[in-house]
Motif scaffolding. Structure first.
Motif, PDB file in Angstrom:
ATOM      1  N   ARG A 170       0.822  -1.205   0.000  1.00 58.24           N
ATOM      2  CA  ARG A 170       0.000   0.000   0.000  1.00 58.24           C
ATOM      3  C   ARG A 170       0.863   1.265   0.000  1.00 58.24           C
ATOM      4  O   ARG A 170       0.561   2.236  -0.695  1.00 58.24           O
ATOM      5  CB  ARG A 170      -0.933   0.002   1.212  1.00 58.24           C
ATOM      6  N   ARG A 171       1.929   1.253   0.783  1.00 66.32           N
ATOM      7  CA  ARG A 171       2.810   2.414   0.838  1.00 66.32           C
ATOM      8  C   ARG A 171       3.486   2.643  -0.509  1.00 66.32           C
ATOM      9  O   ARG A 171       3.620   3.784  -0.968  1.00 66.32           O
ATOM     10  CB  ARG A 171       3.855   2.231   1.940  1.00 66.32           C
ATOM     11  N   ILE A 172       3.910   1.568  -1.130  1.00 69.13           N
ATOM     12  CA  ILE A 172       4.583   1.690  -2.423  1.00 69.13           C
ATOM     13  C   ILE A 172       3.596   2.166  -3.487  1.00 69.13           C
ATOM     14  O   ILE A 172       3.909   3.045  -4.295  1.00 69.13           O
ATOM     15  CB  ILE A 172       5.223   0.344  -2.830  1.00 69.13           C
ATOM     16  N   ALA A 173       2.403   1.586  -3.490  1.00 72.66           N
ATOM     17  CA  ALA A 173       1.394   1.989  -4.471  1.00 72.66           C
ATOM     18  C   ALA A 173       1.041   3.469  -4.331  1.00 72.66           C
ATOM     19  O   ALA A 173       0.910   4.187  -5.332  1.00 72.66           O
ATOM     20  CB  ALA A 173       0.138   1.134  -4.307  1.00 72.66           C
ATOM     21  N   ARG A 174       0.909   3.924  -3.107  1.00 69.70           N
ATOM     22  CA  ARG A 174       0.598   5.335  -2.867  1.00 69.70           C
ATOM     23  C   ARG A 174       1.730   6.225  -3.391  1.00 69.70           C
ATOM     24  O   ARG A 174       1.486   7.260  -4.035  1.00 69.70           O
ATOM     25  CB  ARG A 174       0.386   5.579  -1.381  1.00 69.70           C
ATOM     26  N   ALA A 175       2.964   5.816  -3.140  1.00 75.37           N
ATOM     27  CA  ALA A 175       4.126   6.590  -3.598  1.00 75.37           C
ATOM     28  C   ALA A 175       4.212   6.610  -5.120  1.00 75.37           C
ATOM     29  O   ALA A 175       4.590   7.640  -5.717  1.00 75.37           O
ATOM     30  CB  ALA A 175       5.405   6.008  -3.001  1.00 75.37           C
ATOM     31  N   VAL A 176       3.874   5.493  -5.751  1.00 70.97           N
ATOM     32  CA  VAL A 176       3.885   5.419  -7.216  1.00 70.97           C
ATOM     33  C   VAL A 176       2.883   6.408  -7.805  1.00 70.97           C
ATOM     34  O   VAL A 176       3.187   7.159  -8.742  1.00 70.97           O
ATOM     35  CB  VAL A 176       3.568   3.985  -7.688  1.00 70.97           C
ATOM     36  N   VAL A 177       1.673   6.420  -7.260  1.00 70.54           N
ATOM     37  CA  VAL A 177       0.624   7.311  -7.766  1.00 70.54           C
ATOM     38  C   VAL A 177       1.014   8.775  -7.569  1.00 70.54           C
ATOM     39  O   VAL A 177       0.803   9.619  -8.467  1.00 70.54           O
ATOM     40  CB  VAL A 177      -0.719   7.006  -7.072  1.00 70.54           C
ATOM     41  N   GLU A 178       1.606   9.087  -6.439  1.00 72.07           N
ATOM     42  CA  GLU A 178       2.029  10.465  -6.177  1.00 72.07           C
ATOM     43  C   GLU A 178       3.142  10.891  -7.129  1.00 72.07           C
ATOM     44  O   GLU A 178       3.150  12.017  -7.644  1.00 72.07           O
ATOM     45  CB  GLU A 178       2.502  10.595  -4.723  1.00 72.07           C
ATOM     46  N   ARG A 179       4.074   9.993  -7.379  1.00 70.24           N
ATOM     47  CA  ARG A 179       5.208  10.339  -8.238  1.00 70.24           C
ATOM     48  C   ARG A 179       4.780  10.491  -9.696  1.00 70.24           C
ATOM     49  O   ARG A 179       5.225  11.396 -10.399  1.00 70.24           O
ATOM     50  CB  ARG A 179       6.269   9.250  -8.108  1.00 70.24           C
ATOM     51  N   ARG A 180       3.904   9.598 -10.177  1.00 70.11           N
ATOM     52  CA  ARG A 180       3.522   9.655 -11.597  1.00 70.11           C
ATOM     53  C   ARG A 180       2.698  10.905 -11.907  1.00 70.11           C
ATOM     54  O   ARG A 180       2.591  11.308 -13.072  1.00 70.11           O
ATOM     55  CB  ARG A 180       2.760   8.395 -11.987  1.00 70.11           C
ATOM     56  N   ALA A 181       2.088  11.496 -10.882  1.00 71.26           N
ATOM     57  CA  ALA A 181       1.349  12.736 -11.096  1.00 71.26           C
ATOM     58  C   ALA A 181       2.290  13.869 -11.468  1.00 71.26           C
ATOM     59  O   ALA A 181       1.892  14.830 -12.139  1.00 71.26           O
ATOM     60  CB  ALA A 181       0.563  13.103  -9.838  1.00 71.26           C
ATOM     61  N   VAL A 182       3.535  13.733 -11.038  1.00 73.45           N
ATOM     62  CA  VAL A 182       4.558  14.733 -11.354  1.00 73.45           C
ATOM     63  C   VAL A 182       5.277  14.375 -12.641  1.00 73.45           C
ATOM     64  O   VAL A 182       5.494  15.210 -13.523  1.00 73.45           O
ATOM     65  CB  VAL A 182       5.583  14.848 -10.199  1.00 73.45           C
ATOM     66  N   GLN A 183       5.638  13.083 -12.761  1.00 69.44           N
ATOM     67  CA  GLN A 183       6.335  12.599 -13.954  1.00 69.44           C
ATOM     68  C   GLN A 183       6.063  11.106 -14.119  1.00 69.44           C
ATOM     69  O   GLN A 183       6.291  10.325 -13.193  1.00 69.44           O
ATOM     70  CB  GLN A 183       7.845  12.835 -13.823  1.00 69.44           C
ATOM     71  N   PRO A 184       5.573  10.674 -15.273  1.00 73.89           N
ATOM     72  CA  PRO A 184       5.293   9.257 -15.499  1.00 73.89           C
ATOM     73  C   PRO A 184       6.567   8.417 -15.390  1.00 73.89           C
ATOM     74  O   PRO A 184       7.672   8.897 -15.661  1.00 73.89           O
ATOM     75  CB  PRO A 184       4.742   9.218 -16.926  1.00 73.89           C
ATOM     76  N   PHE A 185       6.402   7.159 -15.014  1.00 66.43           N
ATOM     77  CA  PHE A 185       7.537   6.240 -14.914  1.00 66.43           C
ATOM     78  C   PHE A 185       7.973   5.786 -16.300  1.00 66.43           C
ATOM     79  O   PHE A 185       7.143   5.496 -17.170  1.00 66.43           O
ATOM     80  CB  PHE A 185       7.148   5.005 -14.088  1.00 66.43           C
ATOM     81  N   ALA A 186       9.281   5.710 -16.495  1.00 69.45           N
ATOM     82  CA  ALA A 186       9.831   5.255 -17.769  1.00 69.45           C
ATOM     83  C   ALA A 186      10.905   4.191 -17.584  1.00 69.45           C
ATOM     84  O   ALA A 186      11.038   3.282 -18.403  1.00 69.45           O
ATOM     85  CB  ALA A 186      10.392   6.427 -18.565  1.00 69.45           C
ATOM     86  N   THR A 187      11.694   4.291 -16.505  1.00 68.49           N
ATOM     87  CA  THR A 187      12.824   3.374 -16.333  1.00 68.49           C
ATOM     88  C   THR A 187      12.825   2.707 -14.962  1.00 68.49           C
ATOM     89  O   THR A 187      12.166   3.153 -14.027  1.00 68.49           O
ATOM     90  CB  THR A 187      14.162   4.116 -16.518  1.00 68.49           C
ATOM     91  N   THR A 188      13.611   1.665 -14.860  1.00 72.93           N
ATOM     92  CA  THR A 188      13.660   0.853 -13.653  1.00 72.93           C
ATOM     93  C   THR A 188      14.174   1.617 -12.437  1.00 72.93           C
ATOM     94  O   THR A 188      13.619   1.491 -11.344  1.00 72.93           O
ATOM     95  CB  THR A 188      14.559  -0.377 -13.882  1.00 72.93           C
ATOM     96  N   ILE A 189      15.229   2.377 -12.603  1.00 75.68           N
ATOM     97  CA  ILE A 189      15.808   3.081 -11.453  1.00 75.68           C
ATOM     98  C   ILE A 189      14.840   4.120 -10.900  1.00 75.68           C
ATOM     99  O   ILE A 189      14.811   4.366  -9.685  1.00 75.68           O
ATOM    100  CB  ILE A 189      17.157   3.741 -11.836  1.00 75.68           C
ATOM    101  N   GLU A 190      14.025   4.705 -11.746  1.00 74.47           N
ATOM    102  CA  GLU A 190      12.997   5.630 -11.266  1.00 74.47           C
ATOM    103  C   GLU A 190      12.075   4.916 -10.276  1.00 74.47           C
ATOM    104  O   GLU A 190      11.728   5.457  -9.227  1.00 74.47           O
ATOM    105  CB  GLU A 190      12.182   6.171 -12.440  1.00 74.47           C
TER     106      GLU A 190
END
Length: 304
Positions: A170-190
């Protein structure tokens, strides 16, 4: 003698990635045990549904004069047929000799470790596009990046927990959603950086890399691995001759439960019998030589 499951059978994370060090060679696991359970005979039609680098196939061809059909989703594998084993029905319809059934089938569900350097985003130690598809196109219809950038927070959390058994899903999913609102994910290290920031410091310092379970979950989802297991085993069973055997090697508890339940249902219905009641595991000598084998479990069923 094959070794029965007990000592190190629960350590499925080991095969997933011991820090994902660069892998130049892939070693097929439990080859001797597979040959023992398959009990090959000259003239049989045998399917290697997960060819990989051909280690099991080579051993089978050396053990008996068989008609071998090899299948792999990766076109670089060198298998006769490029296809996901979930599509085994179509493969067998085209490639079985006329009037023949399958006598033996082998499924090695461990992923080919050389794919860590395939550039498809399997490794969390190298910055690569978030693809994670075994073949030219993902069986699921979506890449890891597409899942991360479009799924709801709940869907992401459910996938991370259900497919990766990630306690901080849940914590990771929440962080993913917050981050993609700023910039979509493209690479593994992101993704790795977001995961590290989302989990407790103690978890980051644990035996496993903090991204291990999340990457496992995404890989399973992208390749529809559980659906492929269901479809592939069902197809092999339909085409299997009476007295024929299916041998399956699993590497984590999620897929092992799937195989165990399927075999149990066939046995309970009186259609098959378990060749071994408990799964076999690799010998200590093999584990020492090939650490990923420590999490392998081997099951087998014979059709009545």
């Amino acid at each position: 003698m094959p070794v029965r499951g007990s000592q190190h059978s629960s350590r499925e994370e080991g095969a997933e990635a011991r820090e994902q060090a660069p892998v130049r060679n892939h070693h097929s696991v439990m080859v001797k045990e597979a040959l023992a359970l398959l009990a090959l005979k000259d003239g049989e039609v045998v399917v290697d549904a997960t060819y990989g680098r051909g280690g099991h196939s080579k051993a089978m061809k050396a053990a008996a004069k068989i008609k071998l059909i090899t299948v792999d989703a990766d076109p670089a594998s060198g298998a006769q047929v490029t296809a996901n084993f979930g599509d085994l029905d179509k493969v067998l319809a085209k490639n079985l000799p006329a009037g023949r059934q399958v006598d033996k089938a082998l499924f090695d569900l461990g992923w080919n470790m050389t794919q860590l350097s395939s550039g498809r985003g399997f490794s969390f130690l190298v910055d690569e596009p978030l693809n994670m598809s075994y073949g030219p196109a993902p069986r699921s219809g979506f890449t890891a990046a597409e899942a991360l950038n479009t799924w709801s927070e709940k869907a992401l959390a459910d996938a991370l927990f259900g497919y990766g058994e990630e306690r901080y899903a849940r914590r990771i999913a929440r962080a993913v959603v917050e981050r993609r609102a700023v910039q979509p994910f493209a690479t593994t290290i992101e993704l790795v950086e977001v995961i590290k920031d989302a989990v407790p410091a103690a978890y980051r310092r644990g035996r496993l890399h903090a991204a291990t379970r999340s990457f496992q979950a995404l890989r399973i989802a992208v390749n529809d691995e559980l659906g492929a297991i269901d479809d592939g085993l069902a197809a092999a069973w339909r085409h299997l001759a009476p007295g024929g055997r299916i041998v399956v090697i699993t590497f984590h508890s999620i897929e092992d439960r799937r195989v165990k339940q399927r075999f149990a249902s066939w046995a309970k219905a009186g259609a098959g019998k378990l060749v071994v009641k408990k799964p076999l595991i690799a010998s200590l000598a093999e584990v020492k030589q090939n650490p990923p084998s420590r999490s392998a479990k081997m099951r087998a069923i014979e059709k009545i």
